[in-house]
Design an enzyme around this catalytic site. Sequence first.
Site, mmCIF file in Angstrom:
data_model
loop_
_atom_site.group_PDB
_atom_site.id
_atom_site.type_symbol
_atom_site.label_atom_id
_atom_site.label_comp_id
_atom_site.label_asym_id
_atom_site.label_seq_id
_atom_site.Cartn_x
_atom_site.Cartn_y
_atom_site.Cartn_z
ATOM 1 N N LEU A 165 0.931 -1.204 0.154
ATOM 2 C CA LEU A 165 0.007 -0.043 -0.053
ATOM 3 C C LEU A 165 0.869 1.213 0.019
ATOM 4 C CD1 LEU A 165 -2.527 -0.809 2.709
ATOM 5 C CD2 LEU A 165 -2.899 -1.134 0.371
ATOM 6 N N ASP A 166 0.531 2.260 -0.638
ATOM 7 C CA ASP A 166 1.151 3.662 -0.618
ATOM 8 C C ASP A 166 1.247 3.691 0.895
ATOM 9 O OD1 ASP A 166 1.419 3.449 -3.358
ATOM 10 O OD2 ASP A 166 -0.429 4.958 -3.677
ATOM 11 N N LYS A 167 2.447 4.656 1.053
ATOM 12 C CA LYS A 167 2.871 5.284 2.388
ATOM 13 C C LYS A 167 1.335 5.784 2.984
ATOM 14 C CE LYS A 167 5.131 8.734 4.873
ATOM 15 N NZ LYS A 167 6.147 9.902 4.868
ATOM 16 N N THR A 169 -1.858 5.675 2.136
ATOM 17 C CA THR A 169 -2.994 4.709 1.875
ATOM 18 C C THR A 169 -3.227 3.851 3.204
ATOM 19 O OG1 THR A 169 -2.934 4.762 -0.445
ATOM 20 C CG2 THR A 169 -4.255 2.968 0.541
ATOM 21 N N ARG A 270 -5.061 5.679 -7.825
ATOM 22 C CA ARG A 270 -5.166 7.128 -8.057
ATOM 23 C C ARG A 270 -4.879 7.722 -9.326
ATOM 24 N NH1 ARG A 270 0.039 7.732 -4.156
ATOM 25 N NH2 ARG A 270 -0.417 10.063 -4.272
#
Length: 338
Positions: A165-167, A169, A270
Amino acid sequence: MKNSSSIISTDLPSDLLEDALADEPSATDAEQRSLRIAPEQHGLRLDRALVALVPEFSRSYLQQLIEAGAVSANGLTLSKASAKVLVGQSLTIELRPTQQSQAFLPQAMALDVVFEDAHLRVIHKPAGLVVHPAPGNWSGTLLNGLLALDPSAGLVPRAGIVHRLDKDTSGLMVVARSRAAMDALVHMIAARDVVREYVALAHTSWQGAKAVQVREPIGRDVRNRLRMAVVDLDKNPGKSASTGISLLQNCAQGCWVRCKLETGRTHQIRVHMAHLGHPLVSDTLYGGAVVGTLARQALHAERLAFTHPMTDQALSFQAPLPPDMVAALAVWGLRYNA
């Protein structure tokens, strides 16, 4: 000193294999070695000679030590990797631990473990936690926390991390606890046998069909290397990507949607939402504006479901929406309904 090259090379993507010597640890942690150039190394570049003399370390690591002034001959610092060495020449090298060589170390942290057994764990990751060490974030990552939580995680590539997961998110991730479970989970994700559903708050009122399937390839944005973008594969490199998006609630300012990943490209939701004209709230990288006090992209990995790869048990997990996203919904008069 631990062999940093063996630590940092285990199954890592090439874009993460970049050492950083800035803010390095104290020189008291370094190991100093004395070396002598043998006849077979006469005339070689300094970096190539060092690879032969210190074979347990990578050439890139040794090149960075040269640039950092950690190699000398007769008291004089050798700062060019291309310098030629001479037979019989005496060298001194200081093998310094780099930030990356220390990245795969345990660091105790509070982790929200939703489920665990002998084969895997499901983690509820908070926004702000980086999943894997990378340039700029060599410590304090989920990987470091997993190594502290379970020392045996060090025996599994990437401490069992099979997706990211993105930082900024939040939400659910599955982590393997054995190599067999890891291999099975990687195969399941590639085969789309793991259900990964997200909820997102985005700008612009939704129009048209309430459910769409976005099948647009994603690659690096040629105008901004920090971003990804929908690309034309005939003109630019990229990979196929597919996201199912369905409307949950709508309002004049924006929309509340559910997104189901069929592929797992970098920044996929995104990028696809921005491509549709609905950048995520507070996702400034992709054109989203801040709403209320939400300081990160309004994206949450709410649901994770799959068949246990070792026991065949059907598993399904749901993570409650974090308070910052609940508050952002309220600004637009929307309400979260799990």
